[in-house]
Design an enzyme around this catalytic site. Structure first.
Site, PDB file in Angstrom:
ATOM      1  N   TYR A   1      -4.963  -9.637   4.026  1.00 23.01           N
ATOM      2  CA  TYR A   1      -3.748  -9.745   3.229  1.00 23.01           C
ATOM      3  C   TYR A   1      -3.476 -11.207   2.919  1.00 23.01           C
ATOM      4  O   TYR A   1      -3.579 -12.069   3.800  1.00 23.01           O
ATOM      5  CB  TYR A   1      -2.554  -9.154   3.986  1.00 23.01           C
ATOM      6  CG  TYR A   1      -1.249  -9.287   3.253  1.00 23.01           C
ATOM      7  CD1 TYR A   1      -0.940  -8.459   2.189  1.00 23.01           C
ATOM      8  CD2 TYR A   1      -0.324 -10.258   3.621  1.00 23.01           C
ATOM      9  CE1 TYR A   1       0.258  -8.586   1.504  1.00 23.01           C
ATOM     10  CE2 TYR A   1       0.878 -10.393   2.946  1.00 23.01           C
ATOM     11  CZ  TYR A   1       1.165  -9.556   1.894  1.00 23.01           C
ATOM     12  OH  TYR A   1       2.349  -9.685   1.211  1.00 23.01           O
TER      13      TYR A   1
ATOM     14  N   GLU B   1       0.811  -1.216   0.000  1.00 22.86           N
ATOM     15  CA  GLU B   1       0.000   0.000   0.000  1.00 22.86           C
ATOM     16  C   GLU B   1       0.852   1.277   0.000  1.00 22.86           C
ATOM     17  O   GLU B   1       0.327   2.363   0.196  1.00 22.86           O
ATOM     18  CB  GLU B   1      -0.962  -0.010   1.191  1.00 22.86           C
ATOM     19  CG  GLU B   1      -2.022  -1.078   1.049  1.00 22.86           C
ATOM     20  CD  GLU B   1      -3.062  -1.063   2.166  1.00 22.86           C
ATOM     21  OE1 GLU B   1      -2.883  -0.348   3.176  1.00 22.86           O
ATOM     22  OE2 GLU B   1      -4.072  -1.778   2.016  1.00 22.86           O
TER      23      GLU B   1
ATOM     24  N   TYR C   1     -13.539  -7.484  -5.005  1.00 18.09           N
ATOM     25  CA  TYR C   1     -14.669  -7.270  -4.105  1.00 18.09           C
ATOM     26  C   TYR C   1     -15.982  -7.152  -4.875  1.00 18.09           C
ATOM     27  O   TYR C   1     -16.998  -7.710  -4.477  1.00 18.09           O
ATOM     28  CB  TYR C   1     -14.456  -6.020  -3.252  1.00 18.09           C
ATOM     29  CG  TYR C   1     -13.263  -6.106  -2.316  1.00 18.09           C
ATOM     30  CD1 TYR C   1     -12.908  -7.295  -1.683  1.00 18.09           C
ATOM     31  CD2 TYR C   1     -12.482  -4.986  -2.060  1.00 18.09           C
ATOM     32  CE1 TYR C   1     -11.826  -7.368  -0.837  1.00 18.09           C
ATOM     33  CE2 TYR C   1     -11.390  -5.056  -1.201  1.00 18.09           C
ATOM     34  CZ  TYR C   1     -11.073  -6.247  -0.591  1.00 18.09           C
ATOM     35  OH  TYR C   1      -9.996  -6.313   0.259  1.00 18.09           O
TER      36      TYR C   1
END
Length: 162
Positions: free
Chosen positions: A89, A29, A134
């Protein structure tokens, strides 16, 4: 070698692995410099008396490949708890095995078992692979809400004002 993916509650013995997963996630990230959590802090907040956060470990053939950290929040509109996924993760070498979906399904079951009205999480707006994943599961973005945060010295200063 066949894959045998399983999910189990984390234990204090997993603390080094949990911190390693946190660091790997932060690198992905682009925020490694923001990680402050020590193993001691994680032990206290995940396993200490009164801990409100929970962690599960995902394994493939008994080797850790990922984790998820979650906690319960509350919806006044629903009058029910919700489950909030703080972090999920899966190690890059283990992606594509279905571990991410299994982690989400595991948490969804926990939410249903605890009569939660919602299962929510956030994703960085540039993380297209995660967003696509998602949405493929039926999750929808909350475009009408903006997230706000107060932390560090700003939080301390604001708290002193009251």
């Amino acid at each position: 070698m066949s894959n045998s993916i399983s999910i189990r509650p984390a234990s204090p013995n997993d603390i080094s692995q949990i911190r390693q997963f946190i660091l790997e996630l932060a690198i992905y990230e682009k925020a490694e410099h923001e990680v402050e959590a020590s193993e001691e802090a994680l032990l206290k907040t995940l396993f200490g008396e009164g801990a409100t956060a929970h962690c599960v470990i995902c394994e493939n053939n008994d080797a850790p490949i990922g984790f998820a950290v979650y906690f319960f929040n509350y919806s006044t509109w629903q009058g029910r708890n919700g489950l909030y996924l703080e972090d999920l993760y899966v190690s890059p070498t283990s992606r594509g095995l279905g571990a991410g979906k299994l982690l989400l399904q595991h948490l969804a079951k926990i939410a249903v078992e605890n009569d939660c009205g919602r299962f929510e999480w956030s994703v960085l707006d540039w993380n297209k692979p995660a967003i696509d994943f998602y949405e493929s599961l039926g999750a929808k973005p909350k475009s009408e809400w903006l997230g706000y945060r107060m932390d560090g010295q700003t939080l301390i200063d604001f708290a002193k004002q009251g």
